[in-house]
Design an enzyme around this catalytic site. Structure first.
Site, PDB file in Angstrom:
ATOM      1  N   CYS A   1       0.826  -0.990  -0.111  1.00 37.50           N
ATOM      2  CA  CYS A   1      -0.027   0.122  -0.001  1.00 37.50           C
ATOM      3  C   CYS A   1       0.870   1.197  -0.042  1.00 37.50           C
ATOM      4  CB  CYS A   1      -1.075  -0.141   1.286  1.00 37.50           C
ATOM      5  SG  CYS A   1      -2.360   0.753   1.114  1.00 37.50           S
TER       6      CYS A   1
ATOM      7  N   HIS B   1      -3.599  -5.735   1.199  1.00 36.14           N
ATOM      8  CA  HIS B   1      -3.476  -6.083   2.415  1.00 36.14           C
ATOM      9  C   HIS B   1      -4.489  -7.110   2.929  1.00 36.14           C
ATOM     10  CE1 HIS B   1      -6.117  -2.516   2.984  1.00 36.14           C
ATOM     11  NE2 HIS B   1      -6.656  -3.261   3.829  1.00 36.14           N
TER      12      HIS B   1
END
Lengths: 254, 403
Positions: free
Chosen positions: A98, A196
């Site tokens: 991310c 994630h």
């Protein structure tokens, strides 16, 4: 198989306070435990934003963060760039998720045009985009990784440089979001991704792949639970994605 | 007219069994008359309670304290905290009095003016359902815009939470120091973005001087210190987090509404269950399970502290619907390693996510999607079911009237 390591595998969780928003600690926990369960000693090294990132780590884990903490993390990572590069040259592995994925690239260009300089260890550029890409994501990666699942929550549109290989192709979800249908990046001992969930608990094959870059080939673990979990998430994510695709198609036809 | 139509819709929702009726009737009211909130709040002294965790409980405790102080109180006690839940609450008010309203963190800035609020109660801000709430900093900033435009507005606020301090400080604030168990969302200064320094329970920004205040009101163990007065908070509700909720409620009742501190403390002490939180559900084998709601790392950090001190079996029941947050990655922010040695179960639609987390935490567990079946399968006299939001509301719908 390589001779057993004498020193512990050093798993570096970089800036947990700044880059730990999406359960990123989970990636560190999984690497540690999958070593220990095989009798390989492992040590968790939490790097505080007040400290220099050491060059002696086996894993550099960069997670996701909010805007202010991410800008601060970028500053610290840039200051430690030489140490990270020496660590990489010595065989260390990078997993960047991310915000961390954006920061290992050349730069991040915010919606107001302001540029945040990354550490540039891989050729990619991210621009802020709209809408935010939020939801389950499924990708197909090269063997032995296969189909991977995660949850994404980002506004980035990431473009890989020429010749840079994505981690996989998007089956359902947003991924790099730049229209290329790709997700993440994979290079020598480096993986970057928007997935994630966190990504390693969801994808034990990816976790062991990263570990094998440090330890050499690994014996399989007896427990099936993580693989059942992986298969369930992939199955549900793929089915949801297919339903969404049909719905969008029907809506488009009117 | 809008109010009548709204009530009718709420009644239908209750009759058809689709909900508690509060939200749907509010939606109808908002649709028919956007000014409904302003009209409905006429004659009410409005206190708004908001926080990431504890807003339903704090609202309930503040209502109890005010009722004990002989105020006529209207409150959205079922936790319907969007504008659609607030309107029907006000429509039910028996007459002029105090409206104690729980408000969703994101909704708060939109309702302060229409409701003519005279008091805001700020508990805490931390990561929660990031897939739909977004950043913690952004919520704090949106609250601060409210206080900046209302510098005379009374606020009772937790002085231990940097985001809350940042959000409240421009207004007329009564601070109470409550302590903060979860700090991982308060690493950087909300004012200047530098790294905050934490020592014990104090935070300070070395760059701009933003920092912990010394406040005359503070929670000291289970005693609330209110200036020169010390009031025991002998709660029926469990856990340190409820002491913080109670301290906030008693401080607001005492300093803003003039209720005697001892009267307020006695009233909050007698509250046993709040909208199903801490309720007991029968397991059918002579045992009962206690139900706790925990839906984010800050809430879980407090719950783990509570469970660690007890000889109890634990069911962790997690779903990932919109109301839970569709992303259960927060499971990895919670130190479930603290449950090692306890008998546990992974339950809910996302029981596999929980099971994998527990396996990596080396906590023995069984896997069973149904939280009640899981609770029954665990040994021991004491069982706690710690549930995410939709798991919790399913249990509340089924057993809420029995406890």
């Amino acid at each position: 198989m390589k001779a057993p390591r004498e020193s512990a595998v050093r798993v570096g969780f970089v800036y947990p306070e700044l880059l730990g928003t999406y359960g990123d600690r989970g990636n560190a926990v999984v690497l540690m435990q999958r070593c220990r369960w095989r009798g390989i000693p492992a040590q968790l090294v939490e790097v505080s934003p007040r400290d220099t990132i050491p060059e002696s780590l086996d894993f550099y884990l960069f997670g996701g963060g909010e805007d202010d903490p991410m800008a601060m993390a970028a500053e610290g990572m840039r200051r430690s760039r030489a140490a990270i590069e020496r660590g990489r040259a010595g065989g260390a592995v990078v997993l960047a998720v991310c915000g961390g994925f954006q920061l290992i690239g050349d730069r991040y260009i915010a919606a107001d045009g302001e540029e945040l300089e990354g550490i540039g260890i891989v050729d990619l550029v991210t621009r802020a985009g709209s809408p935010r890409l939020i939801g389950e994501i499924i990708i197909d990666a090269h063997a032995p990784l296969g189909r991977l699942s995660g949850f994404e929550n980002h506004g980035g549109r990431t473009t890989l440089g020429p010749g840079v290989e994505p981690l996989g192709r998007v089956v359902t979800g947003g991924g790099n979001g730049d229209g290329s249908g790709t997700e993440g990046v994979i290079a020598e001992r480096l993986v970057g991704t928007y997935m994630h969930g966190p990504v390693l608990p969801r994808n034990p094959v990816l976790a062991d792949h990263l570990l094998s870059w440090v330890t050499g080939p690994l014996p399989p673990l007896a427990c099936e639970l993580e693989h059942t979990f992986h298969d369930t998430r992939v199955h549900e994510g793929t089915a949801t994605g297919a339903r969404r695709w049909w719905r969008d198609r029907m809506l488009a036809r009117g | 007219m809008a109010v009548v139509a709204g009530r009718a819709a709420g009644g239908l929702s209750r009759i058809t069994g689709r909900g508690a009726g509060a939200t749907i009737s509010g939606r109808v009211m908002n649709l028919l008359a956007p000014d409904a909130l302003r009209e409905l709040a006429q004659g009410q002294r409005v206190a708004l309670v908001s926080a990431t965790n504890g807003k339903t409980t704090t609202t309930r405790l503040l209502s109890a304290a005010l009722e004990a102080g002989e105020h006529v109180v209207t409150s959205n006690s079922t936790g319907a905290n969007l504008t659609s839940g607030i309107a029907p609450t006000l429509a039910r008010a028996p007459g002029p009095g105090v409206a104690v309203l729980e408000v969703d963190e994101r909704v708060l800035p939109r309702v302060v003016d229409p409701l003519g609020a005279e008091l805001l109660v700020f508990g805490n801000l931390s990561r929660d359902q990031l897939d739909r709430y977004g950043e913690v900093h952004a919520v704090g900033d949106s609250w601060r815009r409210v206080t900046e435009s209302h510098p005379d507005l009374a606020v009772v606020a937790n002085a231990s939470d940097p985001h809350v301090v940042w959000a409240a400080e421009p207004a007329n604030v009564t601070w109470v120091t409550l302590g903060l168990g979860w700090r991982n969302d308060a690493a950087t200064c909300p004012r200047c973005a530098a790294l905050l320094q934490w020592s014990d329970d104090r935070f300070d920004c070395p760059a701009c001087g933003f920092g912990q205040l010394d406040t005359p009101h503070r929670l000291d163990g289970d005693t609330l210190v209110l200036g020169s007065e010390r009031v025991a908070l002998d709660l029926a509700l469990p856990g340190r987090w409820n002491l913080a909720n109670a301290a906030l409620a008693v401080t607001a009742a005492t300093t803003h509404f003039g209720v005697d501190a001892r009267v307020a403390a006695k009233a909050v002490a007698s509250v046993r269950s709040v909208a199903g939180r801490y309720m007991r559900v029968p397991l059918g084998d002579g045992r009962e399970a206690r139900v706790l709601l925990a839906k984010n790392p800050a809430g879980w950090t407090e719950v783990l502290r509570f469970l660690a001190e007890r000889d109890t079996s634990v069911v962790i029941a997690v779903n990932a619907h919109i109301a839970d947050g569709k992303d259960p990655s927060w499971l990895w922010d919670v130190p479930y390693e603290l449950l090692q040695g306890k008998r546990t179960a992974a339950a809910g639609e996302r029981c596999l996510d929980v099971a994998v987390r527990l396996r990596y935490a080396e906590v023995d567990h069984l896997v069973e999607p149904d939280a009640l079946v899981a609770a029954r399968a665990l040994p021991g006299d004491e069982v706690h079911i710690v549930a995410s939001y939709t798991q919790f509301s399913a249990l509340f719908r089924r057993f809420g009237n029995e406890s």
